[in-house]
Design an enzyme around this catalytic site. Structure first.
Site, PDB file in Angstrom:
ATOM      1  N   GLY A  40     -15.583 -29.551  15.359  1.00 52.20           N
ATOM      2  CA  GLY A  40     -15.805 -29.684  16.796  1.00 52.20           C
ATOM      3  C   GLY A  40     -16.517 -30.969  17.144  1.00 52.20           C
ATOM      4  O   GLY A  40     -16.081 -31.726  18.023  1.00 52.20           O
ATOM      5  N   LEU A 216       0.846 -34.856   7.548  1.00 50.40           N
ATOM      6  CA  LEU A 216       1.409 -34.821   6.203  1.00 50.40           C
ATOM      7  C   LEU A 216       0.618 -35.668   5.213  1.00 50.40           C
ATOM      8  O   LEU A 216       1.146 -36.079   4.175  1.00 50.40           O
ATOM      9  CB  LEU A 216       2.860 -35.322   6.255  1.00 50.40           C
ATOM     10  CG  LEU A 216       3.764 -34.625   7.278  1.00 50.40           C
ATOM     11  CD1 LEU A 216       5.051 -35.422   7.476  1.00 50.40           C
ATOM     12  CD2 LEU A 216       4.073 -33.200   6.845  1.00 50.40           C
ATOM     13  N   GLY A 217      -0.641 -35.980   5.525  1.00 52.33           N
ATOM     14  CA  GLY A 217      -1.450 -36.784   4.621  1.00 52.33           C
ATOM     15  C   GLY A 217      -0.867 -38.173   4.426  1.00 52.33           C
ATOM     16  O   GLY A 217      -0.563 -38.871   5.393  1.00 52.33           O
ATOM     17  N   ASP A 247      -9.634 -35.030  11.912  1.00 54.20           N
ATOM     18  CA  ASP A 247     -10.312 -34.921  13.218  1.00 54.20           C
ATOM     19  C   ASP A 247     -10.151 -36.204  14.021  1.00 54.20           C
ATOM     20  O   ASP A 247      -9.982 -36.159  15.246  1.00 54.20           O
ATOM     21  CB  ASP A 247     -11.795 -34.614  13.016  1.00 54.20           C
ATOM     22  CG  ASP A 247     -12.016 -33.270  12.336  1.00 54.20           C
ATOM     23  OD1 ASP A 247     -11.183 -32.365  12.536  1.00 54.20           O
ATOM     24  OD2 ASP A 247     -13.011 -33.124  11.605  1.00 54.20           O
ATOM     25  N   ARG A 280     -14.353 -45.718   5.551  1.00 49.82           N
ATOM     26  CA  ARG A 280     -15.799 -45.670   5.768  1.00 49.82           C
ATOM     27  C   ARG A 280     -16.353 -44.325   5.294  1.00 49.82           C
ATOM     28  O   ARG A 280     -15.669 -43.311   5.400  1.00 49.82           O
ATOM     29  CB  ARG A 280     -16.113 -45.836   7.260  1.00 49.82           C
ATOM     30  CG  ARG A 280     -15.595 -47.120   7.863  1.00 49.82           C
ATOM     31  CD  ARG A 280     -15.682 -47.080   9.380  1.00 49.82           C
ATOM     32  NE  ARG A 280     -15.277 -48.349   9.987  1.00 49.82           N
ATOM     33  CZ  ARG A 280     -15.134 -48.550  11.286  1.00 49.82           C
ATOM     34  NH1 ARG A 280     -15.349 -47.543  12.138  1.00 49.82           N
ATOM     35  NH2 ARG A 280     -14.765 -49.724  11.743  1.00 49.82           N
TER      36      ARG A 280
END
Length: 297
Positions: A40, A216-217, A247, A280
């Site tokens: 969230g 799908l990565g 996210d 990062r």
């Protein structure tokens, strides 16, 4: 448009390890980092950094001030976050391997203390045409999504983690963003040998009124609705930490859609944002700004 992101807020304890621990193994971590997180919170930060007016609702317990500071520094309004006593803030234990992958143990804590009274009071501040973004790391999401649809809000749903109790929520969602594992669980099919196009098509058959984003990565993503199918390749980078990649994708994709862009543009916007984030460390701290992503585009 106002965007209400009603979801989890977690403290992420990230253990840097040479490889994921296996049963019976004792493994020394190289280091421990503490970050703000929760799907969230991460999606609220992504939505705000992508340029939207975002309000976060949820619940926290002890030691959560830095989570609220993280939201507010990204431009997210935190007036609808409940501060609870005698309960722990949600947290995760994350193993981050040398190749940048991760695995996560989640403890719900205050995230599982959402009440219908809080939902009702929060939704009084939103109206038709506003958007609700939800995941499955808080309780009462079926009631929440139902109330939002009754107000004619746009509902975007990321069913993670997936379980059978949230199946009714799918019918309240205008946008559903999920990965292949979650898609297979929802469809109750073995999809290991199926193409992404087949999976997206099966999702649309079962959810004809929803717009589907299947991630799908390393193989990119697919958008599908009644009229449009489009494929977005992943942007190749050297990954440092993939924790908030999904996210980030969710927040930037929805930002593009909510500001009236085409699905193709929104998918490209989201893919480039995720590509920056995985270079990062950390979850919310890794999410780029709108201008960074536009420059990359």
């Amino acid at each position: 448009m106002k965007v209400l992101s009603f979801g989890s807020l977690n403290i992420d304890y990230v253990y840097n390890v040479p490889h994921f621990i296996v049963r019976g193994e004792t493994l020394a971590a190289k280091s421990l980092d503490t970050y703000s997180g929760g799907k969230g919170l991460n999606q609220s930060v992504a939505l705000a950094r992508a340029g939207l007016e975002v309000f976060h609702a949820g619940a926290v317990g002890e030691g959560a001030k830095f989570l609220l500071d993280e939201l507010e520094s990204a431009g997210v309004n935190t007036d609808f976050v409940a501060k609870l006593e005698n309960i722990r803030t949600g947290h995760t234990i994350i193993q981050r391997s040398d190749d940048g992958d991760n695995c996560i143990i989640l403890y719900g804590g205050a995230n599982q203390s959402i009440t219908r009274e809080q939902i009702n009071k929060t939704l009084e501040n939103f109206s038709s045409g506003d958007a609700l973004v939800i995941q499955n790391e808080i309780n009462e999401i079926e009631y929440l999504s139902k109330c939002a649809k009754e107000k004619n809000m746009i509902v975007a749903f990321n069913p993670s983690p997936m379980d059978s109790s949230i199946i009714p929520v799918f019918n309240n969602a205008d946008y559903i963003l999920l990965n292949e594992i979650e898609a297979g669980q929802f469809l109750n099919q073995d999809i290991t040998s199926k193409t992404p196009e087949y999976i997206a098509g099966e999702l649309c058959k079962k959810l004809p009124d929803s717009k589907i984003v299947l991630t799908l990565g390393v193989n990119g993503s697919i958008y599908k609705d009644k009229n449009i199918t489009c494929r977005q390749d992943a942007i190749r980078v050297k990954a440092v930490d993939t924790t908030a990649a999904g996210d980030t994708f969710t927040g930037f994709f929805l930002s593009g859609i909510f500001e009236g862009r085409s699905p193709e543009w929104a998918m490209k916007f989201a893919a480039n944002a995720s590509a920056i984030a995985v270079t990062r460390p950390g979850a919310a701290p890794s999410i780029p700004s709108r201008n960074e992503v536009l420059e990359k585009l």
